[in-house]
Design a protein around this motif. Structure first.
Motif, PDB file in Angstrom:
ATOM      1  N   LEU A  98       0.825  -1.210   0.000  1.00 41.81           N
ATOM      2  CA  LEU A  98       0.000   0.000   0.000  1.00 41.81           C
ATOM      3  C   LEU A  98       0.858   1.259   0.000  1.00 41.81           C
ATOM      4  CD1 LEU A  98      -2.889  -0.950   2.461  1.00 41.81           C
ATOM      5  CD2 LEU A  98      -2.900  -1.007  -0.039  1.00 41.81           C
TER       6      LEU A  98
ATOM      7  N   PRO B 280       3.110   0.869  -4.034  1.00 47.09           N
ATOM      8  CA  PRO B 280       2.527  -0.080  -5.004  1.00 47.09           C
ATOM      9  C   PRO B 280       3.349  -0.249  -6.277  1.00 47.09           C
ATOM     10  CG  PRO B 280       1.263   1.970  -4.943  1.00 47.09           C
ATOM     11  CD  PRO B 280       2.225   2.030  -3.803  1.00 47.09           C
TER      12      PRO B 280
ATOM     13  N   GLN C  51      -4.239   5.728   5.098  1.00 48.86           N
ATOM     14  CA  GLN C  51      -4.406   4.402   4.487  1.00 48.86           C
ATOM     15  C   GLN C  51      -4.452   3.279   5.523  1.00 48.86           C
ATOM     16  OE1 GLN C  51      -0.954   4.743   1.693  1.00 48.86           O
ATOM     17  NE2 GLN C  51      -2.462   4.199   0.143  1.00 48.86           N
TER      18      GLN C  51
ATOM     19  N   LEU D 146      -7.531   1.324   5.179  1.00 51.06           N
ATOM     20  CA  LEU D 146      -7.489   0.492   3.973  1.00 51.06           C
ATOM     21  C   LEU D 146      -6.790  -0.831   4.277  1.00 51.06           C
ATOM     22  CD1 LEU D 146      -7.919   0.225   0.864  1.00 51.06           C
ATOM     23  CD2 LEU D 146      -5.730   1.379   0.567  1.00 51.06           C
TER      24      LEU D 146
ATOM     25  N   GLU E 163      -7.698  -4.798   3.149  1.00 52.09           N
ATOM     26  CA  GLU E 163      -6.701  -5.729   2.650  1.00 52.09           C
ATOM     27  C   GLU E 163      -6.420  -6.897   3.602  1.00 52.09           C
ATOM     28  OE1 GLU E 163      -5.815  -5.910  -0.266  1.00 52.09           O
ATOM     29  OE2 GLU E 163      -5.900  -3.925  -1.175  1.00 52.09           O
TER      30      GLU E 163
ATOM     31  N   GLY F  86      -4.669  -2.323  -7.592  1.00 48.62           N
ATOM     32  CA  GLY F  86      -5.320  -3.042  -6.509  1.00 48.62           C
ATOM     33  C   GLY F  86      -6.100  -4.257  -6.959  1.00 48.62           C
TER      34      GLY F  86
ATOM     35  N   THR G 191      -5.844   8.835  -6.022  1.00 48.12           N
ATOM     36  CA  THR G 191      -6.399   7.893  -5.047  1.00 48.12           C
ATOM     37  C   THR G 191      -7.708   7.308  -5.552  1.00 48.12           C
ATOM     38  OG1 THR G 191      -7.568   9.668  -3.894  1.00 48.12           O
ATOM     39  CG2 THR G 191      -5.384   9.071  -3.059  1.00 48.12           C
TER      40      THR G 191
ATOM     41  N   ARG H 217      -6.776   4.171  -1.787  1.00 47.91           N
ATOM     42  CA  ARG H 217      -5.597   3.485  -2.328  1.00 47.91           C
ATOM     43  C   ARG H 217      -4.839   4.500  -3.177  1.00 47.91           C
ATOM     44  NH1 ARG H 217      -4.878  -1.696  -2.784  1.00 47.91           N
ATOM     45  NH2 ARG H 217      -7.116  -2.065  -2.492  1.00 47.91           N
TER      46      ARG H 217
ATOM     47  N   ASP I 242     -11.453  -2.030  -5.343  1.00 53.46           N
ATOM     48  CA  ASP I 242     -11.765  -1.866  -3.919  1.00 53.46           C
ATOM     49  C   ASP I 242     -13.190  -2.339  -3.611  1.00 53.46           C
ATOM     50  OD1 ASP I 242      -9.269  -0.751  -3.520  1.00 53.46           O
ATOM     51  OD2 ASP I 242      -9.981   1.316  -3.435  1.00 53.46           O
TER      52      ASP I 242
END
Length: 878
Positions: free
Chosen positions: A402, A405, A472, A475, A480, A616, A766, A771, A804
């Motif tokens: 994350l 990436p 994040q 996230l 994840e 992602g 984003t 993300r 996502d």
């Protein structure tokens, strides 16, 4: 040593290379097909010509001194595709890596630079070779100048000397100018004389030697219309001669002494090739020297090799590394465990850990937080040994993904190196690689595993702080990590395969291939190795006299894109294409899937890659179940072999409908697009109505097809060239199409402009769930690199947000199935669909809760829509 001057017409060669090769791009998305083609030619030139002096000349711009003579010079030319123009800066950077000089001069063309330097070469006794795709260069041919002209593509070269010109063209180099003056040149918009083509012009020049003499003997010319055209267009003829004449005294600021060539530096060029993704060319520049990397000195580390696991070892906030050597952890054994906490550092051998009740109790205790590297891999490894790990609080692997990436290595040593903790060796340094890979002695293994676990322990808080700073952390924790555990269970569970069905398909495919083989032999009039381009090429392009579209160094190209262009030329071509498709199905999917089926369970255990794509999106490997070809019936039927694990169960497939377009409507908040989805209209039909300005009942299937191509292509920054290729229309039509689309959906255009500006300001874009994708290239001075970054800025928020949403839906659905105490379970995620297996009696409730959970997993300003099917196999559920 003889002096050898090589002069390359850069614009001409890169242009030909672009159209000779299919569009390619490297892992950064930079278009490279023209650069790759140019480079392969350049390497051959260096090998064959061995130049002592070398220059690549480029045109400086659209306007030249010739425009003062004729302002329509080169008028009417189509705009250079952006996919090509973006590659010029890349090509020049690569020439710098080759240490090859390149040059351009305002108001002059590459031809003029080459003509001037070849004249200098004559005066200084050089042997000169000119490389171009333009026959205008033939006027430079002489006893000391050979011109190499590319024919089809760039690999087929014709070498012109004075003798060869007389033999082939029946004229001398000096007469080329007069010949072109009469003929004109539509590609450069040079008028010439109407009605005079190559045959007539050659006849006139052979008879009268020069243009001047043709007009001096005009009364002798046969043909009333020809004589009339020559008379009426005398001014055009002499102007055309002036336009085609290369200026051999151009005011260039370089001389032959400035373009000496001493060869390239292998390390510098290797780096450039690797950056561009030209890995196949590395062996052509390798000098066989391996550079030994300097190893850093490791600091002392204290740890215990555990002989018995006790409860007192675990304080409740451990860092855990499950060490497994080998890429596929489904096939690898556990080689040991590293455990580090505030009290100490421990290495536990596999045998001791797995036989210990204390270890199992700790691992399965949800109240004991555990910080791990790769939660999914950890879960699968332990589930295989009857331990269901609970209480995972942090995943270093996913946190690194994350945060970075774009990085392609998220191993602990790589993360440590990036974050200043360089006290651990890379696995290859400890285990070796390939056939030489092996587990070292216990002491060395234990130290390596503990160093990795300590790096995880030390960096955990710092990585969490960075995630919080980036907004994040949620996230990681809410999306994840929960997903990783669900994917781990899915991987462990696997998907059942009907082996007999696969074998039956294999027999059927072999029969089809055998029949096709005989039909191909009959059409060819002989037997040959269909899979050999060296044998197939002569059959197609010599015996059957089909037009040879492309040649390679080893002969005729029989690549798929070449054969596709010949489908209407001969009935053998469709059969060859089908033969290849079925052959790939047989080898890659029938035989390939049979190889990876676990014999004890009849299941396939694919691995889901959660930290691979920058958007992602999930992918799968060993085998790749997202890539089973479904465009032909035989490919779709492979899904018949994927069946429920239990008798009287069904496969249930739920698929998001046009999720990326719905996300686009939400993010762009375009009034028309939002209204279309809210009113549940067919979006492609609606787009066709808006773009073509017709009513719904006037939308043809072709209009809808074109609208669909634009809908799915527009957000990826598709160009008029790209759209023209996909729809087989002219670039002008494609350009008009795109302009009409933006006029119909101004919110989309505004979004694309705004997101590019935002990316330039922030350096990243984003998704809906925060993300990030970093785009440092968006401010690059390199047009090609910058353009790709701009396209990525437009695309990532959409594709990433769709990813996502699907991930969150998987989590929501997983827990809903558990809450409802259903036996149904998710088996696979493939692109925009979820595949489940369930008892037949749960079908009615699945019909309700699966779409409900997927459609309501997130609130957008347009509705999400899910379609579902079900049956006794994956095929039936589609």
């Amino acid at each position: 040593m003889s002096k050898k001057l090589v002069l390359i017409d850069g614009n001409s060669i890169i242009y030909r290379a672009f159209f000779a090769l299919p569009l390619l791009n490297n892992d950064k998305g930079v278009y490279t097909n023209a650069v790759y083609g140019f480079t392969t030619m350049l390497l051959r030139i260096l090998e064959e010509e061995k130049p002592t002096h070398l220059l690549v000349a480029f045109d400086a711009g659209k306007t030249t001194f010739r425009h003062s003579t004729y302002k329509e010079y080169k008028g009417g030319r189509q705009k250079t595709p952006s996919e090509l123009s973006e590659q010029f800066p890349v090509m020049k950077e690569l020439l710098d890596a080759f240490d090859i000089k390149h040059y351009q001069l305002d108001q002059y063309e590459a031809d003029d630079i080459i003509g001037t330097l070849s004249k200098q070469g004559n005066h200084e006794d050089f042997q000169v070779t000119i490389i171009s795709g333009d026959k205008d260069m033939l006027q430079l041919v002489s006893d000391y100048v050979t011109v190499h002209v590319t024919k089809k593509g760039i690999s087929d070269i014709e070498k012109y000397t004075p003798d060869y010109m007389v033999e082939k063209m029946e004229i001398t180099p000096e007469q080329i100018i007069d010949l072109k003056a009469l003929m004109g040149d539509s590609s450069d918009n040079i008028p010439g004389v109407p009605g005079v083509g190559l045959k007539t012009a050659t006849k006139l020049i052979k008879q009268y030697n020069t243009l001047q003499e043709v007009y001096e003997h005009l009364e002798e010319v046969n043909g009333k219309k020809l004589k009339e055209n020559l008379t009426n267009h005398k001014k055009d003829a002499f102007m055309s001669k002036e336009l085609v004449t290369i200026n051999r005294d151009s005011p260039i600021e370089i001389s032959i002494d400035d373009i000496t060539y001493d060869g390239f530096e292998q390390p510098k060029l290797s780096t450039a090739f690797k950056d561009l993704g030209f890995l196949s060319l590395l062996n052509r520049i390798s000098d066989g020297v391996e550079v030994e990397e300097e190893r850093t000195e490791m600091s002392e580390i204290s740890f215990t090799i555990v002989e018995e696991v006790t409860d007192s070892m675990f304080t409740g906030n451990e860092s855990l590394v499950v060490e497994m050597i080998g890429e596929n952890y489904h096939l690898s054994d556990i080689d040991g465990f590293g455990v580090v906490n505030e009290e100490g550092a421990y290495f536990i051998s596999t045998e001791i850990a797995l036989q210990s009740d204390a270890f199992k109790t700790w691992a399965e205790d949800i109240t004991k937080p555990k910080n791990v590297f790769d939660a999914k891999k950890t879960m699968v490894a332990l589930l295989r040994n009857n331990i269901h790990i609970q209480g995972i609080a942090f995943d270093m692997f996913l946190a690194s993904y994350l945060l970075n990436p774009a990085e392609n290595n998220h191993d602990i040593p790589a993360i440590g190196n990036r974050m200043g903790k360089k006290d651990v060796l890379f696995d290859e340094e400890v285990y070796g690689k390939g056939a030489k890979m092996k587990v070292p002695e216990l002491a060395e293994l234990a130290e390596h595993v503990v160093r990795k676990t300590t790096t995880l322990f030390v960096l955990k808080d710092e990585m969490e702080d960075l995630l919080n700073k980036n907004e994040q952390y949620e996230l990681l924790k809410e999306l994840e990590m929960p997903l990783a555990l669900i994917l781990g269970e899915m991987e462990h569970l696997g998907v059942r395969v009907d082996i007999s069905k696969l074998e039956e398909m294999g027999v059927g495919l072999k029969g089809r291939l055998s029949t096709l083989e005989e039909e191909i032999y009959e059409l060819a009039g002989e037997t040959f190795n269909i899979n050999s381009p060296k044998q197939l090429g002569p059959i197609l392009f010599e015996k059957l006299a089909l037009p040879a579209i492309k040649k390679t160094k080893t002969g005729y190209s029989t690549a798929a894109n070449v054969l596709e262009q010949l489908q209407s030329e001969h009935e053998i071509i469709p059969k060859l294409l089908l033969y290849r498709q079925l052959g790939k199905l047989q080898s890659t999917y029938i035989e390939g899937l049979l190889k990876v089926v676990r014999k004890d369970t009849n299941k396939i255990h694919t691995r889901f890659n959660q930290a691979l794509t920058q958007t992602g999106r999930l992918s799968s490997t060993d085998p790749n179940l997202q890539n089973i070809p479904i465009r032909i019936e035989e490919g779709r039927k492979i899904r018949e072999a994927f069946v429920p694990a239990e008798d009287d169960w069904i496969i249930f497939a739920a698929d998001y409908s046009q999720i990326e377009l719905r996300v686009l409507a939400h993010i762009a908040n375009d009034e028309q697009l939002v209204a279309a989805f809210k009113n549940d209209l067919d979006i492609h039909t609606k787009t066709a109505m808006d773009v073509f300005h017709v009513d719904k009942d006037q939308v043809t299937s072709n209009m809808r097809r074109q609208a669909k191509a634009v809908n799915f292509g527009i957000v990826y920054g598709i160009s008029d060239y790209g759209l023209s290729q996909s729809l087989d229309i002219t670039r002008k039509e494609a350009k008009n199409f795109i302009e009409r689309y933006f006029a119909s959906y101004p919110g989309v255009k505004q979004y694309m402009e705004d997101i590019v500006q935002e990316a330039k300001h922030k350096g990243f874009v984003t998704t809906i769930m925060n993300r990030r994708r970093y785009l440092p290239e968006i401010t690059s001075r390199n047009f090609n690199v910058r353009s790709f970054a701009e396209r990525t800025a437009m695309n990532t928020p959409i594709q990433g947000s769709a990813a996502d949403i699907i991930k969150k839906a998987m989590i929501d659905l997983h827990w809903k199935l558990k809450d409802e105490k259903l036996q149904a379970r998710v088996l696979l995620q493939v692109h925009d669909e979820l595949i489940l297996e369930a008892p037949k009696e749960e079908l009615d409730i699945l019909k309700k809760i699966v779409p409900e959970m997927m459609e309501n997993t997130i609130e957008l300003n347009v509705p999400l829509k899910v379609d579902y099917e079900y049956g006794t196999s994956w095929f039936d559920a589609k």
